[in-house]
Scaffold this motif. Structure first.
Motif, mmCIF file in Angstrom:
data_model
loop_
_atom_site.group_PDB
_atom_site.id
_atom_site.type_symbol
_atom_site.label_atom_id
_atom_site.label_comp_id
_atom_site.label_asym_id
_atom_site.label_seq_id
_atom_site.Cartn_x
_atom_site.Cartn_y
_atom_site.Cartn_z
ATOM 1 N N GLY A 243 40.076 37.134 44.734
ATOM 2 C CA GLY A 243 40.179 37.396 46.159
ATOM 3 C C GLY A 243 40.312 38.885 46.370
ATOM 4 O O GLY A 243 40.104 39.687 45.439
ATOM 5 N N GLU A 244 40.645 39.279 47.573
ATOM 6 C CA GLU A 244 40.875 40.702 47.818
ATOM 7 C C GLU A 244 41.948 41.211 46.872
ATOM 8 O O GLU A 244 41.873 42.311 46.356
ATOM 9 N N ARG A 245 42.952 40.373 46.668
ATOM 10 C CA ARG A 245 43.945 40.594 45.619
ATOM 11 C C ARG A 245 44.081 39.290 44.869
ATOM 12 O O ARG A 245 44.149 38.225 45.471
ATOM 13 N N GLU A 246 44.077 39.364 43.536
ATOM 14 C CA GLU A 246 44.182 38.147 42.749
ATOM 15 C C GLU A 246 45.490 37.429 43.084
ATOM 16 O O GLU A 246 46.511 38.054 43.317
#
Length: 278
Positions: free
Chosen positions: A96-99
């Motif tokens: 995702g944008e941040r895991e």
């Protein structure tokens, strides 16, 4: 073990020996706990097989009173279903944008760690990177990850002789009994289903190095894996009694609460499907 004690005793540098002593003590303590578990299991087996306390005492070379003390000493026999000393539970990170780790996967991991602690095992949580790479050649490993997320678990599942985890023509994932042809899909994927339910694969598979095995939990959806943790919390003794440390696979179903995804009930949808040992 005596040879190990002698090896440490022979170390002249005390800075080296003190570290080696601590490590050896940890190994010895772990060995004492595991042997007490095996002794407890064997006493129970002998008694269930019809031997009297006096006969068990004679076999052990101790008094009946000592057998009475020892028969309840040690961790539960079924802890061997998870491991000997410590358990590592691996859950997947999602891209995702941040895991991130799915809430259901995190809860599954924590429930399995709690179960390990209840069985007097050390437990630690680890995270599978988004590449799906994971080393399966380790003792005491429980992997919570489906074939869509990791090529490593996909390969392990493909080698299961009893169940396959496949994508159907309509895009749904299904668990298929290779012998009977039974197809088990998740009610979550059926818009007409009145149930909030999911299904999951659960099994013990050989490690790639063929030296040992690992446990694999793979929900059709993440909440299905949480259902396996729920099932194990009350059925692990029965599973260990039935299958011990042999390879197997089975399908677990669960009902869950909308919104929170809290598992309300879990059940076995197939029996324990034994694998032929190589």
């Amino acid at each position: 073990m005596i040879d190990e004690v002698r090896r440490v005793a022979a170390i002249k540098d005390h800075r080296v020996r003190v570290k080696a002593s601590v490590e050896l003590m940890e190994e010895l303590q772990a060995a004492v706990i595991e042997t007490s578990r095996m002794r407890k299991e064997s006493i129970a087996w002998l008694r269930q097989s019809g031997l009297s306390m006096a006969e068990v005492a004679k076999l052990m070379g101790v008094s009946r009173a000592r057998v009475a003390q020892l028969k309840d000493a040690g961790p539960p026999a079924e802890r061997a279903f998870l491991g000997v000393d410590r358990v590592s539970v691996a859950v997947p990170q999602r891209p995702g944008e941040r895991e991130y780790v799915a809430v259901e996967d995190s809860a599954t991991g924590q429930q399995l760690i709690n179960l390990a602690h209840r069985l007097q095992l050390e437990g630690e949580l680890e995270y599978i990177p988004t590449t799906g790479a994971i080393d399966l050649n380790r003792d005491g490993l429980v992997v919570v990850c489906g074939p869509k997320t990791s090529p490593v678990t996909a390969a392990a599942l493909a080698a299961d002789p009893r169940l396959s985890f496949e994508t159907l023509e309509d895009g749904r994932w299904a668990l298929i009994d290779r012998e009977s042809g039974q197809v088990i899909t998740s009610p979550t994927d059926d818009p007409e289903s009145p149930q909030l339910s999911d299904v999951a694969y659960f099994g013990r598979l050989p490690r790639p190095d063929r030296v040992g095995s690992f446990l694999l939990v793979a929900g059709v959806h993440a909440v299905g894996s949480l259902g396996v943790a729920h099932y194990l919390s009350t059925h692990i003794a029965g599973l260990y009694g039935e299958i011990s440390d042999q390879s197997f696979s089975m399908v677990i179903g669960c009902d869950y609460e909308g919104g929170t995804k809290r598992v309300l009930a879990s059940r076995a949808l197939t029996g324990v499907l034994r694998h032929e040992e190589a």
